[in-house]
Design a protein around this motif. Structure first.
Motif, PDB file in Angstrom:
ATOM      1  N   SER A 321      21.031  49.709   9.807  1.00  0.00           N
ATOM      2  CA  SER A 321      19.823  50.518   9.651  1.00  0.00           C
ATOM      3  C   SER A 321      19.715  51.563  10.753  1.00  0.00           C
ATOM      4  N   ILE A 322      20.044  51.171  11.979  1.00  0.00           N
ATOM      5  CA  ILE A 322      19.990  52.124  13.092  1.00  0.00           C
ATOM      6  C   ILE A 322      21.040  53.218  12.922  1.00  0.00           C
ATOM      7  N   ILE A 323      22.210  52.853  12.455  1.00  0.00           N
ATOM      8  CA  ILE A 323      23.235  53.864  12.184  1.00  0.00           C
ATOM      9  C   ILE A 323      22.764  54.810  11.076  1.00  0.00           C
ATOM     10  N   GLY A 324      22.074  54.267  10.070  1.00  0.00           N
ATOM     11  CA  GLY A 324      21.568  55.095   8.985  1.00  0.00           C
ATOM     12  C   GLY A 324      20.522  56.096   9.433  1.00  0.00           C
ATOM     13  N   LEU A 325      19.821  55.811  10.552  1.00  0.00           N
ATOM     14  CA  LEU A 325      18.825  56.753  11.049  1.00  0.00           C
ATOM     15  C   LEU A 325      19.443  58.084  11.469  1.00  0.00           C
ATOM     16  N   MET A 326      20.729  58.074  11.839  1.00  0.00           N
ATOM     17  CA  MET A 326      21.390  59.332  12.200  1.00  0.00           C
ATOM     18  C   MET A 326      21.356  60.321  11.054  1.00  0.00           C
ATOM     19  N   PHE A 327      21.503  59.832   9.826  1.00  0.00           N
ATOM     20  CA  PHE A 327      21.546  60.702   8.653  1.00  0.00           C
ATOM     21  C   PHE A 327      20.149  61.069   8.171  1.00  0.00           C
ATOM     22  N   ILE A 328      19.134  60.326   8.608  1.00  0.00           N
ATOM     23  CA  ILE A 328      17.763  60.646   8.222  1.00  0.00           C
ATOM     24  C   ILE A 328      17.153  61.675   9.168  1.00  0.00           C
ATOM     25  N   PHE A 329      17.396  61.512  10.481  1.00  0.00           N
ATOM     26  CA  PHE A 329      16.803  62.430  11.457  1.00  0.00           C
ATOM     27  C   PHE A 329      17.365  63.846  11.337  1.00  0.00           C
ATOM     28  N   LYS A 330      18.680  63.946  11.220  1.00  0.00           N
ATOM     29  CA  LYS A 330      19.365  65.240  11.140  1.00  0.00           C
ATOM     30  C   LYS A 330      19.008  66.148  12.315  1.00  0.00           C
ATOM     31  N   SER A 331      18.880  65.574  13.476  1.00  0.00           N
ATOM     32  CA  SER A 331      18.635  66.353  14.694  1.00  0.00           C
ATOM     33  C   SER A 331      19.446  65.737  15.814  1.00  0.00           C
ATOM     34  N   TRP A 332      19.811  66.563  16.780  1.00  0.00           N
ATOM     35  CA  TRP A 332      20.688  66.051  17.836  1.00  0.00           C
ATOM     36  C   TRP A 332      19.974  65.028  18.705  1.00  0.00           C
ATOM     37  N   ILE A 333      18.638  65.140  18.814  1.00  0.00           N
ATOM     38  CA  ILE A 333      17.903  64.166  19.631  1.00  0.00           C
ATOM     39  C   ILE A 333      17.870  62.811  18.920  1.00  0.00           C
ATOM     40  N   GLY A 334      17.426  62.819  17.651  1.00  0.00           N
ATOM     41  CA  GLY A 334      17.338  61.559  16.911  1.00  0.00           C
ATOM     42  C   GLY A 334      18.690  60.924  16.692  1.00  0.00           C
ATOM     43  N   SER A 335      19.697  61.748  16.372  1.00  0.00           N
ATOM     44  CA  SER A 335      21.036  61.212  16.148  1.00  0.00           C
ATOM     45  C   SER A 335      21.626  60.639  17.422  1.00  0.00           C
ATOM     46  N   SER A 336      21.384  61.314  18.550  1.00  0.00           N
ATOM     47  CA  SER A 336      21.900  60.819  19.834  1.00  0.00           C
ATOM     48  C   SER A 336      21.261  59.498  20.208  1.00  0.00           C
ATOM     49  N   LEU A 337      19.931  59.415  19.998  1.00  0.00           N
ATOM     50  CA  LEU A 337      19.241  58.162  20.292  1.00  0.00           C
ATOM     51  C   LEU A 337      19.734  57.038  19.389  1.00  0.00           C
ATOM     52  N   SER A 338      19.928  57.339  18.113  1.00  0.00           N
ATOM     53  CA  SER A 338      20.422  56.321  17.172  1.00  0.00           C
ATOM     54  C   SER A 338      21.827  55.873  17.548  1.00  0.00           C
ATOM     55  N   PHE A 339      22.674  56.842  17.923  1.00  0.00           N
ATOM     56  CA  PHE A 339      24.034  56.489  18.317  1.00  0.00           C
ATOM     57  C   PHE A 339      24.042  55.617  19.566  1.00  0.00           C
ATOM     58  N   GLY A 340      23.231  56.005  20.569  1.00  0.00           N
ATOM     59  CA  GLY A 340      23.177  55.210  21.796  1.00  0.00           C
ATOM     60  C   GLY A 340      22.658  53.815  21.559  1.00  0.00           C
ATOM     61  N   LEU A 341      21.605  53.704  20.729  1.00  0.00           N
ATOM     62  CA  LEU A 341      21.030  52.391  20.434  1.00  0.00           C
ATOM     63  C   LEU A 341      21.994  51.536  19.633  1.00  0.00           C
ATOM     64  N   SER A 342      22.677  52.153  18.653  1.00  0.00           N
ATOM     65  CA  SER A 342      23.643  51.393  17.855  1.00  0.00           C
ATOM     66  C   SER A 342      24.828  50.945  18.704  1.00  0.00           C
ATOM     67  N   PHE A 343      25.227  51.771  19.670  1.00  0.00           N
ATOM     68  CA  PHE A 343      26.331  51.386  20.560  1.00  0.00           C
ATOM     69  C   PHE A 343      25.934  50.188  21.423  1.00  0.00           C
ATOM     70  N   VAL A 344      24.730  50.247  21.993  1.00  0.00           N
ATOM     71  CA  VAL A 344      24.255  49.126  22.815  1.00  0.00           C
ATOM     72  C   VAL A 344      24.124  47.869  21.959  1.00  0.00           C
ATOM     73  N   LEU A 345      23.602  48.028  20.736  1.00  0.00           N
ATOM     74  CA  LEU A 345      23.435  46.875  19.851  1.00  0.00           C
ATOM     75  C   LEU A 345      24.780  46.302  19.425  1.00  0.00           C
ATOM     76  N   SER A 346      25.794  47.155  19.284  1.00  0.00           N
ATOM     77  CA  SER A 346      27.136  46.677  18.947  1.00  0.00           C
ATOM     78  C   SER A 346      27.697  45.809  20.065  1.00  0.00           C
ATOM     79  N   ILE A 347      27.476  46.238  21.303  1.00  0.00           N
ATOM     80  CA  ILE A 347      27.896  45.415  22.453  1.00  0.00           C
ATOM     81  C   ILE A 347      27.161  44.086  22.442  1.00  0.00           C
ATOM     82  N   LEU A 348      25.858  44.139  22.130  1.00  0.00           N
ATOM     83  CA  LEU A 348      25.075  42.906  22.058  1.00  0.00           C
ATOM     84  C   LEU A 348      25.572  42.003  20.935  1.00  0.00           C
ATOM     85  N   GLU A 349      26.017  42.606  19.817  1.00  0.00           N
ATOM     86  CA  GLU A 349      26.526  41.823  18.693  1.00  0.00           C
ATOM     87  C   GLU A 349      27.810  41.084  19.061  1.00  0.00           C
TER      88      GLU A 349
END
Length: 383
Positions: A321-349
């Protein structure tokens, strides 16, 4: 001094003459404003429709990732609609054995024919149902579930492929580790050095403390198998292959049933005596506690099943769902935040993958320990 009224009459006549022009000008402005609002409304509706379409695609993609399937799809070309992957064998029992390739389903878009019988994959639950040549699916009015005949399905699905892959990987790794012990006088070599500390940890920190020095050896093979099996399947689930074996309730149910059977089939009389006639408790209380203790026998494997399933399944849903937010925001701020959060969550996974394998193994060892616990241990603890 008298002021002539001619200029006044001229000004009034000019104002009267300009009134239709002013009125027409205001009408044009109102019309232009309405047209602008309609254009904005059309753009807004188009944007809303586009957002809804993106959300539906993301939802479908997440569902495809977490659910089992009869083919192994790696990716899809949105422009051509072409799938890249490979089909898997469909094996069903319907008045005889029916074996055919899942490519006949065309990823759920076509009706498959086998020996004069027609089958279709339901898009809601991903199950195979018997149908007619047109692929008709009838649903119950109250529940909405399909009423078509559902044949027995023994197919090699995506989850089964991942289980075979984990089993083969484990067989290769630990047979190599065993051979290296034999060749090097008990010293691991090669890739076995990575897994030897985990084997020692399961033995010294999980099996012996919870089962006891006397009985732990007969359970070690199962504990090591279940730990690495769950771990490898959890790691497979973090790859882009769309594997979600431990997030499948039937898989966690099967693993929990194994622990349940081993616990109760190897239990001693002290274990059953503690359940049906608890020592050190007044007799009236024993009658009340016996059904509760017996219920606990079945609750333990149920908790094993739900804990592993819920943690892995929820982790996949949140991450996708967090990765999918990158395609919904369509902005560099929202996409960057989604990418960073998904990366941290992947490490947590990754941590969760190890943690859930450890918890399942630890709880299994605790249940085995309670099954083989001897009576004098209870007396020493009581004193």
């Amino acid at each position: 001094m008298v002021i002539s009224n001619k200029p006044l009459r001229f000004i009034l006549a000019a104002l009267v003459a300009c009134l239709p022009l002013m009125s027409f000008s205001n009408t044009e402005k109102d019309s232009a404003h309405v047209q602008t609002e309609e254009a904005h409304g059309a753009v807004s509706e188009g944007h809303h429709a586009e957002q809804t379409d993106i959300k539906s695609k993301i939802k479908a993609f997440i569902g495809h990732h977490v659910l089992d399937s009869h083919d192994f799809t790696l990716t899809q070309d949105d422009e051509t609609g072409k799938y890249y992957g490979f089909p898997l064998p469909v094996i069903i029992w319907d008045n005889g054995l029916q074996i055919f390739s899942s490519s006949k389903f065309n990823h759920g878009h076509s009706v498959a024919e086998s020996n004069g019988n027609y089958y279709v994959i339901n898009h809601h639950d991903g199950k195979i149902y018997k149908t007619d040549a047109e692929g008709t699916i009838t649903e119950d009015e109250k529940t909405g579930h399909p009423t078509n005949v559902r044949p027995l399905d023994f197919s090699i699905t995506k989850t089964v492929v991942s289980i075979f892959a984990a089993a083969l990987l484990m067989f290769w790794l630990f047979s190599s580790l065993a051979k290296s012990y034999a060749k090097n006088g008990g010293i691991a070599s090669g890739v076995g050095r990575i897994f030897e500390p985990l084997v020692v940890y399961i033995r010294d920190e999980v099996a012996i403390p919870n089962i006891g020095q006397k009985h732990y050896k007969k359970y070690m093979s199962y504990l090591l198998t279940i730990f690495f099996f769950v771990l490898f399947l959890n790691i497979f689930g973090l790859t882009p292959l769309g594997i979600n074996a431990t997030g499948n309730l039937t898989i966690t149910f099967s693993l929990a049933i194994l622990t349940f059977l081993i616990t109760n089939l190897t239990a001693n009389k002290n274990y059953w005596g503690h359940i049906f006639w608890m020592p050190g408790v007044p007799k009236p209380m024993r009658i009340i506690l016996a059904p509760i203790e017996l219920l606990g026998v079945f609750i333990k494997p149920f908790s094993l099943m739900i804990r592993l399933y819920a943690n892995i399944f929820a982790g996949h849903i949140v991450l996708m769902s967090i990765i999918g937010l990158m395609f919904i925001f369509k902005s560099w701020i929202g996409s960057s935040l989604s990418f960073g959060l998904s990366f941290v969550l992947s490490i947590l996974e990754i941590l969760v993958a190890f943690l859930q394998a450890y918890i399942f193994t630890m709880l299994s060892a605790l249940y085995f320990g309670s099954a083989v616990e001897e009576h004098h241990h209870e007396e020493e603890a009581h004193h």
